[in-house]
Scaffold this motif. Structure first.
Motif, PDB file in Angstrom:
ATOM      1  N   GLY A 102      16.637  36.637  -1.595  1.00  0.00           N
ATOM      2  CA  GLY A 102      16.070  37.916  -1.226  1.00  0.00           C
ATOM      3  C   GLY A 102      14.776  38.195  -1.980  1.00  0.00           C
ATOM      4  N   ALA A 103      13.772  38.703  -1.265  1.00  0.00           N
ATOM      5  CA  ALA A 103      12.492  38.993  -1.900  1.00  0.00           C
ATOM      6  C   ALA A 103      12.645  40.007  -3.031  1.00  0.00           C
ATOM      7  CB  ALA A 103      11.503  39.515  -0.864  1.00  0.00           C
ATOM      8  N   GLY A 104      13.593  40.922  -2.877  1.00  0.00           N
ATOM      9  CA  GLY A 104      13.818  41.934  -3.900  1.00  0.00           C
ATOM     10  C   GLY A 104      14.121  41.341  -5.266  1.00  0.00           C
ATOM     11  N   LYS A 105      14.795  40.193  -5.273  1.00  0.00           N
ATOM     12  CA  LYS A 105      15.128  39.551  -6.554  1.00  0.00           C
ATOM     13  C   LYS A 105      13.862  39.081  -7.256  1.00  0.00           C
ATOM     14  CE  LYS A 105      18.201  36.077  -8.574  1.00  0.00           C
ATOM     15  NZ  LYS A 105      18.929  37.061  -9.385  1.00  0.00           N
ATOM     16  N   TYR A 106      12.963  38.438  -6.491  1.00  0.00           N
ATOM     17  CA  TYR A 106      11.691  37.996  -7.074  1.00  0.00           C
ATOM     18  C   TYR A 106      10.866  39.189  -7.560  1.00  0.00           C
ATOM     19  CZ  TYR A 106      12.428  33.267  -5.216  1.00  0.00           C
ATOM     20  OH  TYR A 106      12.914  32.019  -4.946  1.00  0.00           O
TER      21      TYR A 106
END
Length: 282
Positions: free
Chosen positions: A216-220
């Motif tokens: 998930g982009a949110g993790k990055y």
């Protein structure tokens, strides 16, 4: 005089989108496939850029958009037949879920809390909790080349958060499974609770970026220290970094600058290129 002038109106971005960012949009609201075909032919003849708009849940509108919005709101039929439901492009996912529950049909509970229409969900292959819209599709009706054409699922190229559908989606049929009303309601409640616990409330366009390499982009974005980062009225959510909020008066440039900044930071830190899931309406 252009024949579209008596049909076109100005609509605020707040009325068209969930992020409520941007300026007024020239909007056409066809009431039938025939009228839609006429509008599209006239727009193309005049060389005017246009975009079908449903719930506007993934759109960020520019402050002075030149694109014409072609609303699918009139195509809102929802009809159950056996284990199938036919839904118009402008039908809200919540309404399709209501009809499914009423008819004891399960399979779209993962849509709970997604403020989209069927057409948008198909076009973007909207999904959540390991399920996707195209998992359920039987066929899609589209307007292309001035004619209505039925595309069977086997003939549609699709993947994570996209479908390669040419033309304007009018509606389509989905296949569901029989279930008890209690079971359907319980699944829906569970998905809504998961969203409440993990996703922010407020004005947003949902996930700004797609997953990258299955992550998930949110993790990055979180690991890059971007929670709370803001440009003007656009801010990265403290609850889920994959969501950017309109914290009050955010402009298109606020949002775009924040998105570009965030993507650049992730690239610098992890060498990961983020692809936008939101769509810029300019």
């Amino acid at each position: 005089m252009n024949p579209l002038l008596k049909h076109i109106t100005l609509t605020s971005a707040s009325a068209l989108t969930t992020a409520k960012i941007g300026g007024a949009v020239w909007t056409l609201r066809p009431s039938s496939a025939g009228e839609l075909a006429f509008f599209v032919s006239e727009l193309e003849r005049a060389g005017v850029k246009y975009m079908p708009v449903g719930g506007g849940s993934n759109l960020i509108v520019s402050d002075r958009p030149k694109t014409v919005a072609v609303s699918t709101s009139a195509f809102n039929l929802v009809e159950a037949s056996g284990r199938k439901i036919y839904a118009g492009a402008g039908a809200r996912l919540s309404e399709i879920m209501r009809v499914a529950e009423k008819n004891g049909l399960s399979g779209v509970e993962f849509w709970a809390g997604i403020p989209a229409t069927f057409g948008g969900a198909v076009k973007m292959n909207a999904g959540a909790f390991s399920s996707e819209t195209m998992d359920k599709v039987i066929y899609i009706d589209v307007l292309t080349g001035g004619k209505v054409k039925r595309l069977w699922k086997g003939g549609i190229n699709y993947g994570y958060r996209h479908t390669d559908i040419d033309g304007i989606i009018l509606g389509g049929a989905i296949a569901l499974e029989p279930s008890s009303t209690d079971t359907i309601r319980q699944k829906t409640r569970e998905y809504l609770e998961k969203r409440r616990q993990t996703q922010p409330a407020g004005k947003s366009a949902g996930s700004v970026f797609k997953k990258a390499g299955g992550v998930g982009a949110g993790k990055y974005l979180d690991l890059a220290g971007l929670k709370g980062k803001r440009f003007g009225g656009a801010v990265v959510s403290e609850k889920h970094a994959g969501f950017f909020l309109n914290d009050g008066g955010a402009t298109f440039e606020d949002f775009r600058r924040l998105a570009d900044y965030a993507a650049d930071k992730v690239w610098q830190k992890f060498g990961v290129k983020l692809e936008k899931e939101v769509v810029y309406f300019e």
